[in-house]
Design an enzyme around this catalytic site. Structure first.
Site, mmCIF file in Angstrom:
data_model
loop_
_atom_site.group_PDB
_atom_site.id
_atom_site.type_symbol
_atom_site.label_atom_id
_atom_site.label_comp_id
_atom_site.label_asym_id
_atom_site.label_seq_id
_atom_site.Cartn_x
_atom_site.Cartn_y
_atom_site.Cartn_z
ATOM 1 N N VAL A 149 0.834 -1.209 0.000
ATOM 2 C CA VAL A 149 0.000 0.000 0.000
ATOM 3 C C VAL A 149 0.864 1.252 0.000
ATOM 4 C CG1 VAL A 149 -1.595 1.357 1.423
ATOM 5 C CG2 VAL A 149 -2.056 -1.063 1.016
ATOM 6 N N GLU A 150 1.946 1.234 0.758
ATOM 7 C CA GLU A 150 2.761 2.439 0.907
ATOM 8 C C GLU A 150 3.551 2.786 -0.357
ATOM 9 O OE1 GLU A 150 2.917 4.671 3.179
ATOM 10 O OE2 GLU A 150 1.686 3.746 4.725
ATOM 11 N N THR A 151 4.233 1.812 -0.963
ATOM 12 C CA THR A 151 5.169 2.151 -2.051
ATOM 13 C C THR A 151 5.160 1.168 -3.215
ATOM 14 O OG1 THR A 151 7.009 0.939 -1.028
ATOM 15 C CG2 THR A 151 6.747 3.258 -0.406
#
Length: 363
Positions: A149-151
């Site tokens: 989700v983050e990167t």
């Protein structure tokens, strides 16, 4: 002292981990003890530097005095940071009345591209993921979900100069935000951590790139989280959350351990409602903070599945709106709440959980 040494080594690694196309920036003046600086060969894009802002310079003087840093170095570093005009707008919540939509939000993160990348990441780093689960008690699916989700597993770590982003949010956080004072103070603390670490590690604070909020690396850690939770999980003697997926894996797991993750506890349970007894306003009042026992929830009209009814800890009724359609509801446990400490959003937490599950199923 061991932690400070590890963090210092980590920040040297950060300078080496930057992308080759990142523009070098004007260097801050050298303090009494020499510091590494970037070459001064290009013009930095952005607004006016903060050298002309009395509030920024007063903050620099106070920071230097409290942290025992060279005053001129701190003033030069903050003074050469530039206002990023687009960043304050990105921090504002949507206009009042804008409908939230879990299905749309979910589709941004649970898609074939991210799932395929997650499968590759899991296959390449299976040993580290399983070791992190064994050591910290955090399931592989949650670690994989967070980094995805983050990167997108390191594909999009941000290209803002962290120094500019943190300075902008420290001194120009939008007053229209409902928690402007609280958030401005948060970013000022992060700027302080960032400069202190840069000073100790002897690097140019204008080198690291990250998100518009100043988060860095595969797991998008803020400076304070880097200090508290980043670990050398690959055992090479340094912490590198930019180029070492193994360090990122261990650090994400350690973050959750530090936020009271309970091994073996589910994140949430399915619910239905007994509409004749339903006390929806009461159940939603605490928001995502676990506040009700299983018996209390059921007395207020929540029908839990068999596992949920046996749950012994507090839970929260989590509402995920779906635009004009009926909301989705789940009973969130303390582990669900722990995920929201990474990003204070129930939508984010569910995206992390479901991405991890989809990647696991695709393997």
């Amino acid at each position: 002292m061991r932690l400070l040494k590890s963090v210092a080594i980590a920040w040297v690694a950060m300078a080496c981990a930057l992308t080759a196309h990142a523009n070098p920036s004007p260097k801050p003046a050298k303090p009494a003890s020499p510091k590494k600086t970037a070459s001064n060969t290009t013009t930095v894009q952005g607004g006016a530097p903060y050298a002309g802002r009395p509030d920024a310079m007063a903050f620099a003087d106070d920071l230097a005095a409290r942290r025992g840093l060279d005053r001129e170095w701190v003033r030069q570093a903050i003074g050469q940071a530039r206002l990023l005009s687009q960043v304050p707008r990105l921090m504002l919540p949507p206009p009042v009345g804008t409908p939230k939509n879990w299905r749309v939000y979910r589709s941004r993160f649970i898609d074939p591209v991210r799932i395929r990348a997650g499968v590759r990441f899991w296959q390449e780093h299976r040993e580290a993921l399983e070791r992190a689960e064994a050591e910290y008690g955090v399931p592989v699916e949650i670690i994989v979900g967070i980094i995805g989700v983050e990167t997108i597993y390191g594909q999009q770590m941000g290209n803002f100069r962290v120094m500019d982003a943190l300075a902008t949010l420290s001194f120009d956080f939008p007053n229209a935000h409902p928690r402007a004072k609280e958030r401005r103070e948060f970013f000022q603390r992060e700027l302080e951590q960032f400069l202190s670490l840069s000073n100790r590690s002897n690097i140019d604070p204008f080198e690291p790139r990250g998100s518009y909020a100043g988060a860095m690396g595969l797991g998008q850690f803020m400076p304070s989280s880097w200090v508290r939770y980043a670990v050398d999980f690959d055992g090479d003697g340094r912490i590198d959350l930019f180029k070492s997926p193994v360090d990122a894996i261990g650090s994400v797991a350690n973050y959750f351990k530090g936020h009271n993750w309970t091994t073996g506890m589910p994140t949430h349970y399915a619910v239905q409602f007994d509409t004749a007894r339903l006390q929806l306003d009461t159940l939603l009042a605490p928001d995502i903070l676990p506040s009700f026992s299983a018996a209390s929830m059921q007395a207020k009209g929540v029908v839990l599945d068999a596992d949920g009814a046996r749950h012994t800890g507090p839970m929260a009724l989590v509402e995920l709106q779906n635009g004009g359609d009926a909301p989705t509801y789940v009973a969130g446990t303390e582990n669900f709440y722990a995920i929201t400490r990474y990003n204070w959003s129930s939508y984010y937490a569910m995206a992390v959980i479901e991405l991890g599950r989809e990647v696991a199923a695709a393997r």
